[in-house]
Design a protein around this motif. Structure first.
Motif, short mmCIF file in Angstrom:
data_model
loop_
_atom_site.label_atom_id
_atom_site.label_comp_id
_atom_site.label_asym_id
_atom_site.label_seq_id
_atom_site.Cartn_x
_atom_site.Cartn_y
_atom_site.Cartn_z
N ASP A 67 46.80 24.74 55.89
CA ASP A 67 45.50 25.06 56.48
C ASP A 67 44.45 24.79 55.41
O ASP A 67 44.70 24.06 54.46
N ALA A 68 43.29 25.39 55.57
CA ALA A 68 42.23 25.25 54.57
C ALA A 68 41.77 26.65 54.18
O ALA A 68 40.58 26.97 54.21
N ASP A 69 42.71 27.48 53.81
CA ASP A 69 42.46 28.88 53.49
C ASP A 69 41.37 29.01 52.43
O ASP A 69 41.55 28.60 51.28
N PRO A 70 40.22 29.59 52.79
CA PRO A 70 39.12 29.69 51.82
C PRO A 70 39.47 30.56 50.62
O PRO A 70 38.97 30.34 49.52
N ASN A 71 40.33 31.57 50.82
CA ASN A 71 40.72 32.43 49.70
C ASN A 71 41.48 31.64 48.63
O ASN A 71 41.29 31.84 47.44
N VAL A 72 42.34 30.73 49.08
CA VAL A 72 43.09 29.90 48.14
C VAL A 72 42.16 28.91 47.46
O VAL A 72 42.20 28.75 46.23
N LEU A 73 41.31 28.24 48.22
CA LEU A 73 40.42 27.24 47.64
C LEU A 73 39.44 27.87 46.66
O LEU A 73 39.10 27.27 45.63
N HIS A 74 38.99 29.09 46.95
CA HIS A 74 38.13 29.81 46.00
C HIS A 74 38.90 30.17 44.74
O HIS A 74 38.40 30.04 43.62
N ALA A 75 40.13 30.66 44.91
CA ALA A 75 40.92 31.12 43.76
C ALA A 75 41.21 30.00 42.78
O ALA A 75 41.35 30.23 41.58
N PHE A 76 41.28 28.76 43.28
CA PHE A 76 41.60 27.62 42.41
C PHE A 76 40.35 26.84 42.00
O PHE A 76 40.47 25.71 41.51
N SER A 77 39.18 27.40 42.19
CA SER A 77 37.96 26.70 41.79
C SER A 77 37.95 26.48 40.28
O SER A 77 38.45 27.31 39.50
N LYS A 78 37.42 25.35 39.87
CA LYS A 78 37.33 24.94 38.47
C LYS A 78 38.70 24.82 37.81
O LYS A 78 38.81 24.93 36.59
N SER A 79 39.73 24.63 38.61
CA SER A 79 41.06 24.41 38.05
C SER A 79 41.36 22.92 38.06
O SER A 79 40.58 22.12 38.55
N ASN A 80 42.50 22.56 37.54
CA ASN A 80 42.90 21.15 37.49
C ASN A 80 43.84 20.80 38.64
O ASN A 80 44.51 19.77 38.61
N VAL A 81 43.88 21.65 39.66
CA VAL A 81 44.82 21.48 40.77
C VAL A 81 44.19 20.66 41.88
O VAL A 81 43.05 20.93 42.30
N GLU A 82 44.92 19.66 42.36
CA GLU A 82 44.47 18.84 43.48
C GLU A 82 45.14 19.33 44.76
O GLU A 82 46.35 19.54 44.79
N PHE A 83 44.34 19.45 45.82
CA PHE A 83 44.84 20.03 47.06
C PHE A 83 44.96 19.02 48.19
O PHE A 83 44.10 18.17 48.38
N VAL A 84 46.06 19.15 48.93
CA VAL A 84 46.17 18.60 50.27
C VAL A 84 45.96 19.79 51.20
O VAL A 84 46.66 20.80 51.10
N ILE A 85 44.97 19.71 52.07
CA ILE A 85 44.73 20.79 53.03
C ILE A 85 45.09 20.29 54.43
O ILE A 85 45.25 19.09 54.64
#
Length: 386
Positions: A67-85
């Motif tokens: 999904d595009a869980d906003p809690n997850v996307l916020h938690a990983f902000s400014k990280s080096n992790v690339e997401f597939v949503i």
């Protein structure tokens, strides 16, 4: 001050790890080319902010969400992790409306792009394995509308669009050179592959050698599916030697795509894994086999191996899954694919050495320690380490 810090061992451990994690931002560390599926069909998982620390400690830089869980996307902000949503199958009807697709991108992607890396959106999941004709008809228009929404916002070069398929869409997978798609699905797959080629996207496939072994343990060589030493198999048409089933499955998908006339599409594994526990009829579902499968796969990823058919293209894999998910329906195996238990302890060790911090609430005895931590974090922020 040091004595106050040491007075609470759990707090000290958290403090020490947190400072080390932050200080690592001064050093560029190359993460593993190793993706993990982060599913959340459970009621006992740690918070996304704690998971972010776990992922960083594992040195993993790619996560696939469903999904595009906003809690997850916020938690990983400014990280080096690339997401597939992802957009779920239940969302496809809405995505056939271009305006709703545009709104979804504006609400679920744009707000996070300045802080969180998103490089792919999956539309649905294993749609051709549902026997839902309307869902199948909705898939390509949904993909086209989401892609066009990205084009309208100038994001189509930054974010790709695709859909993950079940391996069951193949009618034949052996020998790999004779891989082909099912004829009853061809009316949907042919235009979908054409679209993926046009937009320079990838073909996502969920491939589980475990299923082949579970269904036929007397004939399928366990070492062959676990990447363990074995005689392997030779494709009689190409004379290519395969020492494991996953590589044969990947090349079978390449052959099926080639049969449609396309040669420029990369096949990526959106899911693969091995359960650590199963029902009595789920042969091979053990901790030992799961450790061998994922551990051996990880080593091959680190070696940047390609398949026999595509030796110069390193395999691209998202392992399933980060955690055991206790609310998943189906057989016992479905709830036991995780590399970690929800409490952060590894189900087995394949060398990732992850750390999930415990929840810590500063007490009166360590308020000074906590304030000390705040001062250091503030100092690092001022230095521009974030």
């Amino acid at each position: 001050m040091i004595s106050l810090i040491m007075s609470n061992s759990s707090f000290f451990k958290f403090l020490l790890f947190f400072l080390l994690t932050i200080s690592a931002s001064f050093v560029q560390i190359q993460g593993l080319c190793f993706g993990i599926n982060y599913g959340q069909i459970a009621n006992n998982l740690p918070s996304p902010s704690r998971v972010a620390i776990l992922i960083k400690s594992m040195n993993v830089t790619r996560i696939k969400l469903y999904d595009a869980d906003p809690n997850v996307l916020h938690a990983f902000s400014k990280s080096n992790v690339e997401f597939v949503i992802g957009l779920g199958n239940e969302d496809l009807q809405n995505m056939t409306d271009p305006s709703k697709a545009q709104t979804w991108i504006q609400n679920h992607v744009l707000p996070y792009l300045s802080q969180t890396k998103i490089n792919c959106i999956t539309i649905g999941n294993e749609v051709f394995n549902t026997n839902d004709t309307q869902l199948m008809l909705n898939l390509l228009p949904s993909m086209q509308n989401v892609y066009n929404a990205l084009v309208n916002l100038g994001l189509d070069q930054e974010i790709s669009v695709t859909t993950p398929h079940s391996f069951n869409i193949l009618s034949n997978s052996y020998p790999p050179s004779l891989g082909s798609f099912r004829q009853d699905l061809m009316q949907y797959i042919q235009p979908l592959v054409e679209f993926i080629s046009q937009i320079n996207s990838s073909f996502f496939i969920n491939a589980y050698p475990f299923f082949a072994y579970k269904d036929n343990p007397s004939e399928v060589n366990l070492n062959y599916v676990l990447f363990e030493p074995n005689q392997g198999l030779v494709d009689p048409n190409t004379n290519l030697h395969y020492d494991n089933m996953l590589y044969a499955q990947i090349d079978a998908v390449y052959a099926a795509i080639k049969l449609l006339g396309y040669f420029n599409i990369e096949v990526r594994i959106s899911e693969t894994g091995w359960p650590s526990k199963g029902d009595t009829n789920e042969f091979g579902a053990t901790i030992q086999n799961a450790k061998l499968y994922n551990g051996n796969l990880l080593r091959r990823i680190e070696e940047k191996q390609g398949t026999p058919g595509k030796p110069l293209v390193p395999i691209d894999v998202y392992v399933f899954a980060l955690f055991n998910e206790d609310l998943k329906p189906g057989p016992t195996s479905e709830r036991n694919y995780g590399l970690y238990y929800p409490d952060g302890s590894p189900v087995y060790n394949i060398g990732l050495q992850g750390y999930l911090p415990q929840m810590v609430i500063p007490s009166k005895s360590n308020v000074l320690s906590f304030n000390f931590l705040v001062c250091i974090v503030t100092y690092l922020i001022l230095l521009g380490s974030f």
